[in-house]
Design an enzyme around this catalytic site. Structure first.
Site, short mmCIF file in Angstrom:
data_model
loop_
_atom_site.label_atom_id
_atom_site.label_comp_id
_atom_site.label_asym_id
_atom_site.label_seq_id
_atom_site.Cartn_x
_atom_site.Cartn_y
_atom_site.Cartn_z
N GLU A 122 0.82 -1.22 0.00
CA GLU A 122 0.00 0.00 0.00
C GLU A 122 0.85 1.26 0.00
O GLU A 122 1.92 1.29 0.59
CB GLU A 122 -0.77 0.07 1.32
CG GLU A 122 -2.01 -0.74 1.36
CD GLU A 122 -2.68 -0.60 2.73
OE1 GLU A 122 -2.94 -1.63 3.33
OE2 GLU A 122 -2.90 0.54 3.20
N CYS A 139 3.21 8.49 1.18
CA CYS A 139 3.64 7.55 2.22
C CYS A 139 3.87 6.21 1.53
O CYS A 139 2.95 5.66 0.93
CB CYS A 139 2.53 7.45 3.27
SG CYS A 139 2.81 6.14 4.48
N CYS A 188 5.75 -6.88 7.66
CA CYS A 188 6.70 -6.35 8.63
C CYS A 188 6.91 -7.40 9.70
O CYS A 188 6.02 -8.19 9.98
CB CYS A 188 6.12 -5.08 9.28
SG CYS A 188 7.24 -4.27 10.45
N CYS A 212 4.47 -4.89 16.27
CA CYS A 212 3.74 -3.93 17.10
C CYS A 212 2.27 -4.37 17.22
O CYS A 212 1.63 -4.70 16.22
CB CYS A 212 3.81 -2.52 16.49
SG CYS A 212 5.49 -1.89 16.37
N CYS A 256 -0.66 -2.70 15.07
CA CYS A 256 -0.42 -2.45 13.64
C CYS A 256 -0.85 -3.63 12.79
O CYS A 256 -0.47 -4.78 13.05
CB CYS A 256 1.06 -2.15 13.42
SG CYS A 256 1.46 -1.82 11.70
N GLY A 284 6.20 -1.99 6.80
CA GLY A 284 7.62 -2.32 6.89
C GLY A 284 8.40 -1.44 7.83
O GLY A 284 7.98 -0.34 8.18
N GLU A 285 9.54 -1.95 8.24
CA GLU A 285 10.47 -1.19 9.09
C GLU A 285 11.67 -0.79 8.21
O GLU A 285 12.48 -1.66 7.84
CB GLU A 285 10.89 -2.07 10.28
CG GLU A 285 12.08 -1.55 11.06
CD GLU A 285 11.96 -0.08 11.50
OE1 GLU A 285 10.90 0.33 12.00
OE2 GLU A 285 12.96 0.65 11.31
N SER A 295 10.72 6.78 9.23
CA SER A 295 10.12 6.45 10.53
C SER A 295 10.57 5.07 10.98
O SER A 295 10.48 4.10 10.23
CB SER A 295 8.59 6.50 10.40
OG SER A 295 7.98 6.19 11.62
N CYS A 324 -3.20 1.47 8.84
CA CYS A 324 -2.02 1.01 8.12
C CYS A 324 -2.09 -0.49 7.82
O CYS A 324 -2.20 -1.29 8.72
CB CYS A 324 -0.77 1.27 8.97
SG CYS A 324 -0.83 2.83 9.84
N1 SAH Z 1 8.11 0.62 11.04
C1 SAH Z 1 8.19 2.04 11.04
C2 SAH Z 1 7.41 2.73 9.94
C3 SAH Z 1 6.08 2.17 9.54
S1 SAH Z 1 4.74 2.40 10.61
C4 SAH Z 1 7.79 2.57 12.42
O1 SAH Z 1 7.42 1.80 13.27
O2 SAH Z 1 7.89 3.77 12.62
C5 SAH Z 1 4.36 4.12 10.54
C6 SAH Z 1 3.73 4.67 11.80
O3 SAH Z 1 2.37 4.21 11.94
C7 SAH Z 1 4.44 4.22 13.07
O4 SAH Z 1 4.56 5.30 13.96
C8 SAH Z 1 3.50 3.17 13.60
O5 SAH Z 1 3.69 2.91 14.95
C9 SAH Z 1 2.17 3.78 13.25
N2 SAH Z 1 1.01 2.87 13.31
C10 SAH Z 1 0.92 1.59 12.98
N3 SAH Z 1 -0.31 1.09 13.20
C11 SAH Z 1 -1.03 2.13 13.68
C12 SAH Z 1 -2.38 2.27 14.10
N4 SAH Z 1 -3.23 1.24 14.10
N5 SAH Z 1 -2.77 3.49 14.53
C13 SAH Z 1 -1.92 4.55 14.54
N6 SAH Z 1 -0.64 4.47 14.17
C14 SAH Z 1 -0.19 3.28 13.74
#
Ligand code: SAH
Length: 347
Positions: A93, A106, A113, A117, A120, A160-161, A192, A334
Site C-alpha cells: 500500500e 507515504c 513487517c 507492534c 499495527c 515495513g520497518e 520512521s 495502516c
Molecule cells: N516501522 C516504522 C514505519 C512504519 S509504521 C515505524 O514503526 O515507525 C508508521 C507509523 O504508523 C508508526 O509510527 C506506527 O507505529 C504507526 N502505526 C501503525 N499502526 C497504527 C495504528 N493502528 N494506529 C496509529 N498508528 C499506527
C-alpha cells in the site's frame, strides 16, 4: 537466471552494467534519465536507445515496477490510497496526501513487517520480503503519473520497518534525491523507525539531511514492551540516548510518533513521564489517536484525552502537535487495505 534490477542502480553501477553489455558509457546516463526523470514504465518508451539494446534490456533486466490494483480516493480532501502489485504478485500500500505545502507520498519499504507492534495491521502475517530501492521509487513515480502533480515529499511510514531493510532504503534516498532524477530534497524525506538502536547510529553516519521519526508510543519500557516487542532488545534509555546523539550530530529535530490508545498509554501520568524524558531534546511529538485494527482490541483515546495529553506536554516545554486526519472517508488503518485484499484471495 534472475533479472538485473537496474532501477536500483546508481549511475556508476549502470555504467559498469552497460560496459558488460558492450554499450558506450553515455548510455547509462540516458537510461538513468528514462527511469528516474521521465519515469517511463516500459523499455519501449526509451526511444533514443536502439531497438537491439531495448530488447537486451527487456530480456535481462527488470524495471522494478509496481502496478495499481486498487485506488481509493477521498471525497473530502483528495487523499488517494493505492494498492500496488509487485512483480511477483505480492501487494503493498501507498498513500498520497495533499497538504497546503505540497504533495506527500507515504510508501512501503517491505511487504509486511516483522516488528510485531500490537496495534499495527501490517505485521500480523510477518514480513514477506524486502522491497528493492526501485520498487520504493516506483511507488512515488506511479502516483506522480496517476495524479498528474509533482510529489514534493516522501514519508517511509507505510508497511515495513525501513531500518530492517537498511541498504535498499539508503539507496532509495540517494536515488530519489539525485539531480538527474526526481531531485527531491532530502529535507522532504522522513524515515520512521520503531527504534532499532544500532541502525540509528549507522544512519547518523550516512550524513543525510532527512527527518528521522521514532515511533515511541509509550513513556516507559513497561508499557512500551507490552505494545512493541521491539522494545525488549531496544530499551528506552538507550533509545533516547541514540536519539539525542542523532539530533546533536545532525542538528535535525526528531519527531516522536505517539499513537494514543485508550487506557494503555494516554493517562496524565504518562504525559508527565514522557515530558520529563523529552524536555531537553531537540524534538517534537506527534500525537495520533490509534486507528482501529479489527484484529486487535485497542481503542483510540477520545479527542479530549488527546488534547489534555498534548497540553501537558506543551506545558512542560515539549513541542507537540495532534496529527490532522486525512482521508477519513477511505479510512483503513495502516496495512488494512492490503490485508483485506489478501484475505479476499484466500477465500
Ligand atoms: N516501522 C516504522 C514505519 C512504519 S509504521 C515505524 O514503526 O515507525 C508508521 C507509523 O504508523 C508508526 O509510527 C506506527 O507505529 C504507526 N502505526 C501503525 N499502526 C497504527 C495504528 N493502528 N494506529 C496509529 N498508528 C499506527
Amino acid at each position: 537466471m534472475a533479472k538485473t534490477d537496474i532501477k536500483s542502480m546508481n549511475i556508476e553501477d549502470l555504467q559498469l552494467f552497460m560496459a558488460d553489455l558492450g554499450e558506450p558509457k553515455f548510455r547509462a546516463k540516458q537510461l538513468f534519465e528514462w527511469m528516474h526523470q521521465k519515469q517511463v514504465s516500459s523499455f519501449d518508451e526509451m526511444t533514443n536507445l536502439s531497438k537491439g539494446l531495448r530488447e537486451k534490456l527487456q530480456q535481462n533486466t527488470t524495471l522494478g515496477g509496481v502496478e495499481v490494483v486498487r485506488l481509493l480516493v477521498s471525497q473530502i480532501d483528495g487523499t488517494r490510497k493505492y494498492l500496488f502489485a509487485l512483480e511477483n504478485d505480492l501487494v503493498i500500500e501507498s498513500v498520497l496526501m495533499k497538504y497546503e505545502h505540497g504533495n506527500t507520498v507515504c510508501i512501503s519499504t517491505q511487504a509486511g513487517c516483522r516488528m510485531g507492534c500490537r496495534f499495527c495491521a501490517s505485521t500480523i502475517d510477518g514480513v514477506e520480503r524486502n522491497l528493492t530501492a526501485g520498487e520504493m521509487l516506483s511507488q512515488v513515480y506511479e502516483i506522480q503519473k496517476d495524479c498528474g502533480e509533482r510529489i514534493h515529499g516522501v514519508v517511509l511510514m507505510g508497511s515495513g520497518e525501513p531500518l530492517d531493510n537498511y541498504g535498499n532504503v539508503i539507496k532509495f534516498i540517494h536515488l530519489i534525491n539525485h539531480p538527474d532524477g526526481q531531485n527531491m530534497g532530502q529535507r522532504h524525506i522522513t524515515l520512521s523507525t520503531c527504534g532499532l538502536i544500532e541502525k540509528m547510529y549507522q544512519l547518523e553516519e550516512e550524513h543525510l539531511q532527512i527527518t528521522l521519526a521514532v515511533s515511541l508510543h509509550a513513556p516507559n519500557d513497561a508499557i512500551r514492551k507490552e505494545i512493541m516487542p521491539v522494545a525488549k532488545a531496544n530499551p528506552m534509555d538507550r533509545l533516547l540516548a541514540a536519539c539525542l546523539y542523532y539530533t546533536e550530530r545532525t542538528k535535525r529535530r526528531i519527531t516522536f510518533e505517539y499513537a494514543m490508545i485508550e487506557g494503555v498509554n494516554d493517562s496524565d501520568d504518562c504525559a508527565k513521564e514522557l515530558a520529563g524524558k523529552l524536555r531537553e531534546m531537540l524534538c517534537h511529538v506527534n500525537l495520533i489517536p490509534v486507528n482501529d485494527v479489527k484484529e486487535r482490541d485497542y481503542m483510540k483515546s477520545s479527542a479530549e484525552r488527546v488534547k489534555r495529553f498534548a497540553a501537558i506536554l506543551q506545558g512542560s516545554g515539549v513541542e507537540t502537535t495532534i496529527r490532522r486526519k486525512l482521508g477519513s472517508d477511505i479510512d483503513a488503518a495502516c496495512g488494512q487495505l492490503r490485508r483485506s485484499h489478501r484475505k479476499g484471495e484466500r477465500e
